[in-house]
Design an enzyme around this catalytic site. Structure first.
Site, PDB file in Angstrom:
ATOM      1  N   SER A 137      -7.298  -5.901  -5.545  1.00 45.33           N
ATOM      2  CA  SER A 137      -8.380  -6.507  -4.759  1.00 45.33           C
ATOM      3  C   SER A 137      -9.684  -6.496  -5.552  1.00 45.33           C
ATOM      4  CB  SER A 137      -8.565  -5.744  -3.450  1.00 45.33           C
ATOM      5  OG  SER A 137      -9.164  -4.494  -3.703  1.00 45.33           O
TER       6      SER A 137
ATOM      7  N   GLU B 155       1.667 -13.659  12.119  1.00 48.14           N
ATOM      8  CA  GLU B 155       2.153 -12.470  12.831  1.00 48.14           C
ATOM      9  C   GLU B 155       1.976 -11.259  11.912  1.00 48.14           C
ATOM     10  OE1 GLU B 155       3.108 -12.447  15.956  1.00 48.14           O
ATOM     11  OE2 GLU B 155       2.788 -14.617  16.052  1.00 48.14           O
TER      12      GLU B 155
ATOM     13  N   ASN C 158       1.209   3.375  -2.994  1.00 41.58           N
ATOM     14  CA  ASN C 158       1.690   3.819  -4.310  1.00 41.58           C
ATOM     15  C   ASN C 158       1.128   5.185  -4.686  1.00 41.58           C
ATOM     16  OD1 ASN C 158       2.838   1.317  -4.508  1.00 41.58           O
ATOM     17  ND2 ASN C 158       1.430   0.520  -6.053  1.00 41.58           N
TER      18      ASN C 158
ATOM     19  N   ASP D  65       0.832  -1.209   0.000  1.00 42.54           N
ATOM     20  CA  ASP D  65       0.000   0.000   0.000  1.00 42.54           C
ATOM     21  C   ASP D  65       0.866   1.259   0.000  1.00 42.54           C
ATOM     22  OD1 ASP D  65      -2.361   1.371  -0.040  1.00 42.54           O
ATOM     23  OD2 ASP D  65      -2.713   1.243   2.116  1.00 42.54           O
TER      24      ASP D  65
ATOM     25  N   GLU E 100     -12.210  -5.103  -4.656  1.00 47.02           N
ATOM     26  CA  GLU E 100     -12.745  -3.742  -4.510  1.00 47.02           C
ATOM     27  C   GLU E 100     -12.017  -2.744  -5.420  1.00 47.02           C
ATOM     28  OE1 GLU E 100     -11.821  -5.711  -1.863  1.00 47.02           O
ATOM     29  OE2 GLU E 100     -13.873  -6.300  -1.378  1.00 47.02           O
TER      30      GLU E 100
ATOM     31  N   LEU F 204      11.214 -20.358  -4.893  1.00 50.72           N
ATOM     32  CA  LEU F 204      10.254 -19.404  -4.328  1.00 50.72           C
ATOM     33  C   LEU F 204       8.906 -19.598  -5.019  1.00 50.72           C
ATOM     34  CD1 LEU F 204       9.538 -16.860  -2.624  1.00 50.72           C
ATOM     35  CD2 LEU F 204      10.293 -15.474  -4.570  1.00 50.72           C
TER      36      LEU F 204
ATOM     37  N   HIS G 201       2.237   3.446  -9.089  1.00 47.31           N
ATOM     38  CA  HIS G 201       2.118   2.003  -9.339  1.00 47.31           C
ATOM     39  C   HIS G 201       3.344   1.496 -10.101  1.00 47.31           C
ATOM     40  CE1 HIS G 201      -1.771   2.039  -7.585  1.00 47.31           C
ATOM     41  NE2 HIS G 201      -2.364   2.709  -8.555  1.00 47.31           N
TER      42      HIS G 201
HETATM   43  C1  FPP Z   1      -2.107   0.027  -3.366  1.00 49.91           C
HETATM   44  O1  FPP Z   1      -1.637   1.357  -3.296  1.00 49.91           O
HETATM   45  C2  FPP Z   1      -1.563  -0.651  -4.538  1.00 49.91           C
HETATM   46  C3  FPP Z   1      -2.293  -1.178  -5.565  1.00 49.91           C
HETATM   47  C4  FPP Z   1      -3.773  -1.136  -5.603  1.00 49.91           C
HETATM   48  C5  FPP Z   1      -1.647  -1.784  -6.758  1.00 49.91           C
HETATM   49  C6  FPP Z   1      -0.424  -2.613  -6.469  1.00 49.91           C
HETATM   50  C7  FPP Z   1       0.343  -2.829  -7.724  1.00 49.91           C
HETATM   51  C8  FPP Z   1       1.689  -2.818  -7.822  1.00 49.91           C
HETATM   52  C9  FPP Z   1       2.584  -2.691  -6.663  1.00 49.91           C
HETATM   53  C10 FPP Z   1       2.353  -2.954  -9.152  1.00 49.91           C
HETATM   54  C11 FPP Z   1       2.266  -4.270  -9.826  1.00 49.91           C
HETATM   55  C12 FPP Z   1       2.545  -5.439  -8.981  1.00 49.91           C
HETATM   56  C13 FPP Z   1       2.413  -6.738  -9.357  1.00 49.91           C
HETATM   57  C14 FPP Z   1       2.773  -7.815  -8.423  1.00 49.91           C
HETATM   58  C15 FPP Z   1       1.893  -7.157 -10.679  1.00 49.91           C
HETATM   59  P1  FPP Z   1      -2.674   2.550  -3.352  1.00 49.91           P
HETATM   60  O2  FPP Z   1      -2.870   2.928  -4.760  1.00 49.91           O
HETATM   61  O3  FPP Z   1      -3.931   2.148  -2.627  1.00 49.91           O
HETATM   62  O4  FPP Z   1      -1.916   3.657  -2.574  1.00 49.91           O
HETATM   63  P2  FPP Z   1      -2.561   4.814  -1.676  1.00 49.91           P
HETATM   64  O5  FPP Z   1      -3.127   4.123  -0.453  1.00 49.91           O
HETATM   65  O6  FPP Z   1      -1.394   5.680  -1.349  1.00 49.91           O
HETATM   66  O7  FPP Z   1      -3.611   5.500  -2.489  1.00 49.91           O
END
Ligand code: FPP
Length: 253
Positions: A69, A211, A26, A24, A71, A135, A41
Site C-alpha cells: 500500500s 460482498e 504475514n 494480511d 502507507e 485470468l 512475507h
Molecule cells: C500484509 O501483512 C502483507 C504485506 C504488506 C505484503 C504482502 C506481500 C506478499 C504476500 C508477498 C508478495 C506478493 C506479491 C503478489 C508480489 P502484514 O505484514 O501487515 O502482516 P501483520 O498484519 O501480521 O503484521
C-alpha cells in the site's frame, strides 16, 4: 454413515467473476514462530500461488491482490527493502510461467517510488499478454484507494483545463473509466485475511457493491478450504444493488 456425510460438498452455484484480496497476517505468522517478519512475507508469496491456482482451476476471471500500500512505505526500512527484494525475485521467477498458464499480469498503483529495476520488470511483465487470457491478475503496488480516485480526478481536470471536457459532462461512468481496473467488472467478492475488519484504503471506488468476507486465517496459511468457505458465503449472499428482494427475484437487475 449416511450417504450425504460421505458426499463432497457441491460446488457453489455462483462464483465471483472478480476477486479482490487483502493479504494480511504475514508478520504475525512469522512472529508466532519467533521468526523475522520478512519470513512471513516469503511464506505469503507461496500463498499467492495457492490463490492464483484456485482462481485458474475454478475459472474466476480476475484476481486483484493488495501487495503493497501507499502507507507501507512507512514500514521499517529493512522490511521495505526485503519486500522489494521479494517482489523482484517473484517478477524474475514467476512471470514466464504465469504467462504460459494464460495469466495476464497488470500492476496498479503509483510505481514512481519503486526501484528502477522493479519498474522495468513490471512494465516488461505487462507486455506480451497471453493471446487468450484466462485470468487477469492485478497486483496493487504503491496503491491507495484515495490515490486512485485522486489520479482519476486529476486526469479529468486536465481534460477540462485543455477544453476537451466540460465539468458538467463528468459522470460516474467517465470517472470509472479513468480509475484503476477500468475495463474489468467490479470485484464481486473481497476477502481479507488476518482478522481485521476494514478495507484499509484498498479499492475504495471499485468496492462500492462488493460482498465483503473476512477470516482470522493468516495469509500464509491460506488454502483451498479457506477459499471454498469464502465462495460458499458468497454464493449464499443476495446481491440487491439497491433494489428490493422482490425485484431481484423477478430478474430486474
Ligand atoms: C500484509 O501483512 C502483507 C504485506 C504488506 C505484503 C504482502 C506481500 C506478499 C504476500 C508477498 C508478495 C506478493 C506479491 C503478489 C508480489 P502484514 O505484514 O501487515 O502482516 P501483520 O498484519 O501480521 O503484521
Amino acid at each position: 454413515m449416511s450417504q450425504a456425510a460421505t458426499m463432497p460438498a457441491p460446488p457453489p452455484t455462483r462464483l465471483p467473476r472478480h476477486l479482490a484480496v487483502i493479504m494480511d497476517g504475514n508478520g504475525r505468522w512469522a512472529q508466532r514462530r519467533n521468526r523475522p517478519r520478512t519470513l512471513g512475507h516469503r511464506a505469503g508469496a507461496k500463498a499467492v500461488q495457492v490463490c492464483v491456482d484456485y482462481c485458474l482451476a475454478r475459472g474466476i476471471g480476475a484476481l486483484t491482490l493488495f501487495a503493497f500500500s501507499s502507507e507501507n512505505w512507512n514500514r521499517p526500512e529493512e522490511e521495505v527493502g526485503a519486500l522489494m527484494k521479494l517482489f523482484l525475485r517473484m517478477l524474475d521467477s514467476e512471470v514466464g510461467e504465469l504467462q504460459r498458464r494464460g495469466v495476464r499480469l497488470s500492476f496498479i498503483g503509483d510505481r514512481s517510488g519503486f526501484p528502477e529495476t522493479i519498474q522495468t520488470r513490471m512494465a516488461q511483465a505487462e507486455q506480451h499478454p497471453p493471446a487468450q487470457p484466462c485470468l487477469a491478475l492485478n497486483i496493487a503496488v504503491g496503491y491507495g484507494g484515495r490515490w486512485d480516485i485522486t489520479q482519476a480526478c486529476r486526469s479529468l481536470a486536465g481534460d477540462v483545463a485543455a477544453g476537451r471536457l466540460a465539468p458538467g459532462d463528468i459522470t460516474e461512468t467517465l470517472l470509472g473509466e479513468r480509475i484503476s481496473l477500468a475495463g474489468l467488472p467490479s470485484p464481486d467478492l473481497f476477502i481479507r485475511t488476518g482478522g481485521d475488519l476494514r478495507i484499509s484504503n484498498f479499492l475504495l471506488w471499485q468496492l462500492a457493491y462488493t460482498e465483503l468476507w473476512f477470516t482470522e486465517t493468516l495469509w500464509p496459511d491460506l488454502d483451498d478450504a479457506v477459499l471454498d468457505a469464502a465462495m460458499a458465503a458468497f454464493a449464499d449472499r443476495e446481491r440487491r444493488f439497491g433494489l428490493t428482494s422482490a425485484q431481484v427475484a423477478g430478474g430486474a437487475t
